[in-house]
Structure formats: C-alpha cells, structure tokens
Design a protein around this motif. Structure first.
Motif, short mmCIF file in Angstrom:
data_model
loop_
_atom_site.label_atom_id
_atom_site.label_comp_id
_atom_site.label_asym_id
_atom_site.label_seq_id
_atom_site.Cartn_x
_atom_site.Cartn_y
_atom_site.Cartn_z
N MET A 242 0.85 -1.20 0.00
CA MET A 242 0.00 0.00 0.00
C MET A 242 0.88 1.24 0.00
O MET A 242 1.85 1.32 0.74
N LYS A 243 0.54 2.21 -0.84
CA LYS A 243 1.37 3.40 -1.00
C LYS A 243 0.53 4.66 -0.75
O LYS A 243 -0.66 4.68 -1.05
N PHE A 244 1.19 5.69 -0.24
CA PHE A 244 0.49 6.92 0.15
C PHE A 244 1.27 8.14 -0.28
O PHE A 244 2.50 8.14 -0.31
N PHE A 245 0.51 9.20 -0.60
CA PHE A 245 1.10 10.51 -0.87
C PHE A 245 0.65 11.45 0.25
O PHE A 245 -0.55 11.57 0.52
N ILE A 246 1.60 12.08 0.91
CA ILE A 246 1.35 12.86 2.12
C ILE A 246 1.75 14.32 1.89
O ILE A 246 2.83 14.61 1.38
N LYS A 247 0.85 15.25 2.28
CA LYS A 247 1.12 16.68 2.16
C LYS A 247 1.21 17.32 3.55
O LYS A 247 0.17 17.52 4.20
N PRO A 248 2.39 17.63 4.01
CA PRO A 248 2.52 18.33 5.30
C PRO A 248 2.48 19.85 5.10
O PRO A 248 3.49 20.50 4.88
N PHE A 249 1.28 20.41 5.18
CA PHE A 249 1.10 21.85 4.95
C PHE A 249 1.84 22.66 6.03
O PHE A 249 1.71 22.38 7.22
N CYS A 250 2.58 23.67 5.59
CA CYS A 250 3.34 24.48 6.55
C CYS A 250 2.51 25.68 7.02
O CYS A 250 1.30 25.74 6.77
N LYS A 251 3.15 26.63 7.69
CA LYS A 251 2.40 27.72 8.33
C LYS A 251 3.15 29.03 8.25
O LYS A 251 4.35 29.10 8.02
N ILE A 252 2.41 30.10 8.50
CA ILE A 252 3.00 31.40 8.82
C ILE A 252 2.42 31.83 10.16
O ILE A 252 1.42 31.28 10.63
N ASN A 253 3.06 32.80 10.78
CA ASN A 253 2.54 33.40 12.01
C ASN A 253 1.98 34.77 11.68
O ASN A 253 2.72 35.67 11.28
N LEU A 254 0.66 34.92 11.85
CA LEU A 254 0.03 36.21 11.58
C LEU A 254 0.34 37.22 12.68
O LEU A 254 0.25 38.43 12.48
N PHE A 255 0.71 36.70 13.82
CA PHE A 255 1.06 37.52 14.99
C PHE A 255 1.97 36.67 15.86
O PHE A 255 1.78 35.46 15.95
#
Length: 309
Positions: free
Chosen positions: A1-14
C-alpha cells in the motif's frame, strides 16, 4: 500500500514572546495560519525503516530529523500498547519548504507523519495522546497536526481554533532568502527585547471572523523582527520593499528568515516576481483545517509515484 502525504506548513500572523519560564522555555502568544505550501512525501510498507530526501538545500541525516523522530516515538508508544502488529515504512521526501525559514516545514513533516501512522494503524491514539507525542517532536507540531487558523499559547501547544472559510480568498507572497536562522539564535537575539503582554492579546483573543481578522491585521506584529533585522539588515530591506506594494499585512514568519505579505488579490504578483527575481519565492493562499483534513493524505497507485524509489 502506497500513500502521498502533504505536510502543509504555516505562517505566524502575529507573534509575541511574553516571558521566559522557569523550565527554560519561552511563553508565547501567536496566531498560526496554515498555507497551501508543502513538502511532498511518499510512503510505502517495507521490511525496515528507510528515509530519503530529495531537492534539499543541504544533506539531512535520515536518523536526525522530525520524520524519524515522529516515526520512532509513534512506534515505541504503539508497541507499548499493542506489542505486535507493527509494519515498517519507507519514506521519500521532496523538500520544498526551506529549513530555518520560520515556516514550520520540519515540524509539519513530523506532525503529518504522526497523523499518517495513527490513521494507518486504526487510530490507536486519541487526539490528546497524539498531541502529547507531537509536542516531543516540536513546539509547532500540536498545531500542525490539525492546521487551519489557531491562537497558540504556552510554548504554542495551548490552542484555540477558528473556522474562517473565507480566509482562503486571500493571497500570500513569501520570500525565503538564502539565510538559515535557528530558533535558538533568534531567542538569543531577542533576549534584550522581551516585553510584557500587549494590547493585541485582546484583539486576537476575541471571536475571530474573516472581517474581524482582516481589520486586526494593522495591529499585528512579530516581536522577533527588530532583533533579527538588526542582526540581518537584508531582511529589513526585503520587508521595506514589500511594503511599497501596500499589502494587508507583511511580517517575518516565526523566528525567520521568511518574509510574507498578504494581499486581497494577485494584482501585484507579477511585479513582486520581477522585484525579487533570483530569490526563493512562493505564491500561495491560506488553507483551512477542513481542507487539510481532506487533502493531506491520499492512497496512490504505482504509476502515480513522483519520486525515485
């Protein structure tokens, strides 16, 4: 079984640092925002753990990074509960998020691997248990387990989430200069600048909707900026040049070195591309918690593989 993973990053608004605690950690107040920008991770079952990185700025030790730490912590905790049934995984990672850029790329990788393994093994850990495991990996990880928009207190682990679907209408420009600033260095630079809690606490602690958030942008700041800009004038120059395009908000993200700007539309994106050509730049949008839940993990077929095995 195979998977594609998206680790969404972030910004700090404050981001503010309120004080240094007795345990040596710093008490912060921040408003996290996930963005539609991610490393690409492909995973498949294997006889033993294996991890390879591609497209990274510098060599990454496969046994000294957030993905391995998350994998190891999850495995140890899982076997304490179950004592059997463990399947090893191999991971192939295309690094897109720069390291030391204040975007939480490494933390996002680690948090998303914890989410993936918890899903694969049938959710052996409740949300709070997984949050505790993620905090061992990094202070941003509890937020990045879920993502979206959230107020973070403590060292970033005490979270209050806001559902703001319209936030995805905004446009985000990011420039990440070839400059690695470690969190430790940033806190050392900040040590002379620590101050008491500020009025923005009341602004971002109230009920947060789209219009309220946009109206609050003018009050938002990143406490690290003055100290880091003093040490790295290039970053101040970048922000000053961005401000000429009249963004709704422009700040350094986290402890640096990325500078971002938020706009109502893409009107200035071509000009920004010309202005900062030759630098590492990204054009993206904020992303909500509900979209992250839908898009962060996909089962894939052999022919859909993007990275070398």
């Amino acid at each position: 079984m195979k998977f594609f993973i998206k680790p969404f990053c972030k910004i700090n608004l404050f981001l503010d640092v309120l004080n240094k605690r007795e345990d040596g950690f710093h008490e912060i107040l921040t408003l996290f925002q996930s963005i539609d920008l991610f490393d690409e991770i492909e995973a498949f079952e294997s006889k033993e753990f294996n991890l390879k990185f591609f497209n990274n700025d510098y060599p990454i030790d496969p046994y000294n990074n957030t993905i391995f730490r998350s994998y190891k912590i999850f495995k140890e905790s899982f076997l304490k509960k179950n004592n059997k049934g463990w399947v090893n995984f191999s991971f192939r990672v295309k690094k897109i998020i720069p390291s030391g850029a204040g975007l939480g790329g490494g933390s996002a990788d680690g948090a998303t691997i914890l989410n993936f393994l918890n899903y694969y093994y049938g959710y052996p850990f409740e949300d709070e248990e997984l949050k505790e495991l993620s905090l061992i990996v990094g202070a941003d990880c509890p937020f990045l387990l879920e993502g979206g928009t959230a107020l973070g207190r403590g060292i970033g682990e005490k979270l209050q989430f806001f559902d703001i679907p319209l936030i995805e209408n905004l446009k985000v420009f990011i420039i990440s200069p070839d400059l690695h600033i470690s969190t430790k260095e940033a806190y050392n630079l900040l040590s002379k600048h620590l101050t008491k809690e500020r009025k923005s606490y009341n602004i971002i602690n109230s009920k947060m909707g789209y219009n309220h958030l946009k109206g609050s942008f003018k009050y938002f700041y990143n406490i690290f900026e003055n100290a880091v800009f003093e040490r790295y004038p290039l970053l101040k120059d970048i922000k000053d040049r961005i401000l000429r395009f009249n963004p709704l908000l422009s700040l350094m993200s986290g402890s640096g070195s990325s500078i971002y700007a938020i706009f109502e539309n893409e009107e200035h994106f071509e000009q920004l591309k010309r202005e900062f050509g030759g630098n590492r730049i990204f054009f993206t949008t904020p992303i909500t918690r509900s979209r992250i839940k839908k898009e962060s993990l996909t089962k894939i077929q052999e022919e859909e593989w993007k990275l070398p095995k």
